[in-house]
Design an enzyme around this catalytic site. Structure first.
Site, PDB file in Angstrom:
ATOM      1  N   CYS A 258       0.812  -1.228   0.000  1.00  0.00           N
ATOM      2  CA  CYS A 258       0.000   0.000   0.000  1.00  0.00           C
ATOM      3  C   CYS A 258       0.840   1.270   0.000  1.00  0.00           C
ATOM      4  O   CYS A 258       0.652   2.162  -0.840  1.00  0.00           O
ATOM      5  CB  CYS A 258      -0.991  -0.021   1.164  1.00  0.00           C
ATOM      6  SG  CYS A 258      -0.274   0.175   2.804  1.00  0.00           S
ATOM      7  N   HIS A 307      -2.798   1.337   6.758  1.00  0.00           N
ATOM      8  CA  HIS A 307      -3.183   1.258   5.350  1.00  0.00           C
ATOM      9  C   HIS A 307      -3.384   2.648   4.774  1.00  0.00           C
ATOM     10  O   HIS A 307      -3.963   3.528   5.410  1.00  0.00           O
ATOM     11  CB  HIS A 307      -4.460   0.438   5.171  1.00  0.00           C
ATOM     12  CG  HIS A 307      -4.742   0.145   3.725  1.00  0.00           C
ATOM     13  ND1 HIS A 307      -3.976  -0.730   2.988  1.00  0.00           N
ATOM     14  CD2 HIS A 307      -5.679   0.646   2.867  1.00  0.00           C
ATOM     15  CE1 HIS A 307      -4.441  -0.777   1.747  1.00  0.00           C
ATOM     16  NE2 HIS A 307      -5.464   0.053   1.641  1.00  0.00           N
ATOM     17  N   HIS A 319      -5.781   1.880  -4.589  1.00  0.00           N
ATOM     18  CA  HIS A 319      -4.799   1.395  -3.612  1.00  0.00           C
ATOM     19  C   HIS A 319      -4.348  -0.024  -3.949  1.00  0.00           C
ATOM     20  O   HIS A 319      -4.912  -0.681  -4.833  1.00  0.00           O
ATOM     21  CB  HIS A 319      -5.389   1.437  -2.196  1.00  0.00           C
ATOM     22  CG  HIS A 319      -6.513   0.456  -1.955  1.00  0.00           C
ATOM     23  ND1 HIS A 319      -6.773  -0.107  -0.724  1.00  0.00           N
ATOM     24  CD2 HIS A 319      -7.455  -0.059  -2.784  1.00  0.00           C
ATOM     25  CE1 HIS A 319      -7.812  -0.914  -0.803  1.00  0.00           C
ATOM     26  NE2 HIS A 319      -8.246  -0.908  -2.033  1.00  0.00           N
TER      27      HIS A 319
END
Length: 345
Positions: A258, A307, A319
């Site tokens: 990420c 995240h 993402h």
């Protein structure tokens, strides 16, 4: 006189009946236990457990990334210090050589000054503290000795600093190994659980995820304006990476995690941002209202900020979600953890 009669013993037949009844009860109990095995978890239950394991793996991944970044930073710092020490040692040798040349010149002219001879045979640090020695040296020699002293102190300090950083590096490498093992363990558990599904169940899950990503992509079309030229450039670059797989610790160009995707996206836009999601959350201007987000803003999820993605407009992000998926669009409401805030770089 009271009679003391012995209690009547059960007959052999009665003992046999009781024993048989007990055995039958045990057998029935055993059959009942075997007749009710634990039910196989449903596809949705397996998915929920797998998603949880992947979330834990991503948490460990970001810690792994932090340890790796620290390791690389320490290695660069140690390399710089070692280069400085090497140059400093060369300078020290040159200073000592110049003192040696002075001694040679004195010898040719009739002898070496006792104080200079004493210096050349040992360490000069003690001598300058003694006035009688300093008095016997020329101003030029005193200055040369002071330079040597200062260079020796610098080298000692730099060597000490390098030694401490080497210890820190060894500790960081150990931590890196532990974090890597944690990630691999979580991923292994998730794969084992996922593989307990039938082929049809796996296909159904994959179809659901692909459909959700397509729907999110359609939601994005024509929505929102970029926060800035560089945010727009970062977002456009991230779009060019759609479909590339998630791999923990990866920063491209064939795969990403990420924060690897977001850091590379902004690098492509000419902006350097930190490597990990936690560090990325400390830069720029924070935006706590989802309605105030603009395309290209960094968006952070979960209480520990493990995240991060790029806002794509209309409640969607782009993402790298987790192992087993690819860079894709997704609704902010399906990330699995709460939206914490955005950051405008």
């Amino acid at each position: 006189m009271a009679s003391h009669r012995r209690p009547k013993q059960p007959s052999r037949a009665r003992v046999t009946v009781l024993t048989t009844a007990a055995a039958a009860a045990v057998a029935l109990s055993s059959q009942a236990a075997n007749a009710a095995p634990s039910e196989k978890p449903s596809k949705d239950e397996v998915k929920a457990k797998v998603d949880k394991l992947y979330e834990e793996a991503e948490q460990a991944t970001e810690k792994f990334n932090g340890a790796k970044e620290k390791q690389e930073k320490l290695q660069k710092e140690i390399s710089t210090i070692q280069d400085n020490v090497a140059r400093g040692q060369d300078e020290l040798n040159e200073l000592r050589d110049s003192m040696g040349l002075a001694a040679a010149a004195q010898y040719r002219s009739g002898g070496v000054d006792p104080s200079l001879q004493l210096f050349l045979s040992s360490n000069p640090d003690d001598y300058l503290d003694k006035a009688s020695t300093a008095d016997q040296l020329s101003a030029q020699q005193v200055e040369a000795l002071k330079k040597i002293q200062e260079k020796q102190r610098e080298l000692a300090q730099e060597r000490s600093e390098a030694s401490e950083k080497l210890k820190d590096l060894a500790s960081t490498r150990t931590e890196l190994g532990k974090k890597k093992q944690q990630v691999q363990t979580k991923l292994s558990e998730a794969r084992t659980l996922y593989n307990s599904l039938t082929a049809a169940e796996k296909a159904k899950l994959e179809a659901e995820q692909e459909r959700a990503s397509r729907d999110s992509g359609r939601e994005v079309l024509g929505s929102g304006t970029a926060a800035s030229g560089r945010a727009g450039a970062a977002y456009a670059w991230a779009q060019s990476q759609l479909g590339k797989p998630y791999v923990y610790g990866a920063t491209g160009m064939s795969s990403y995690d990420c924060s690897g995707l977001t850091s590379r996206a902004y690098a492509a836009a000419g902006v350097g941002i930190p490597r990990t999601s936690e560090a990325q959350s400390t830069i720029g201007t924070k935006i706590y209202s989802q309605s105030q987000l603009q395309v290209g803003d960094l968006v952070f999820f979960f209480n520990d900020l493990h995240h991060v993605g790029l806002y794509a407009g209309n409640g969607q992000i782009i993402h790298a979600p987790r192992t087993g998926t690819v860079v894709r669009y997704e609704s902010m409401g399906t990330i699995g953890g709460p939206f914490m805030f955005g950051v405008r770089v």
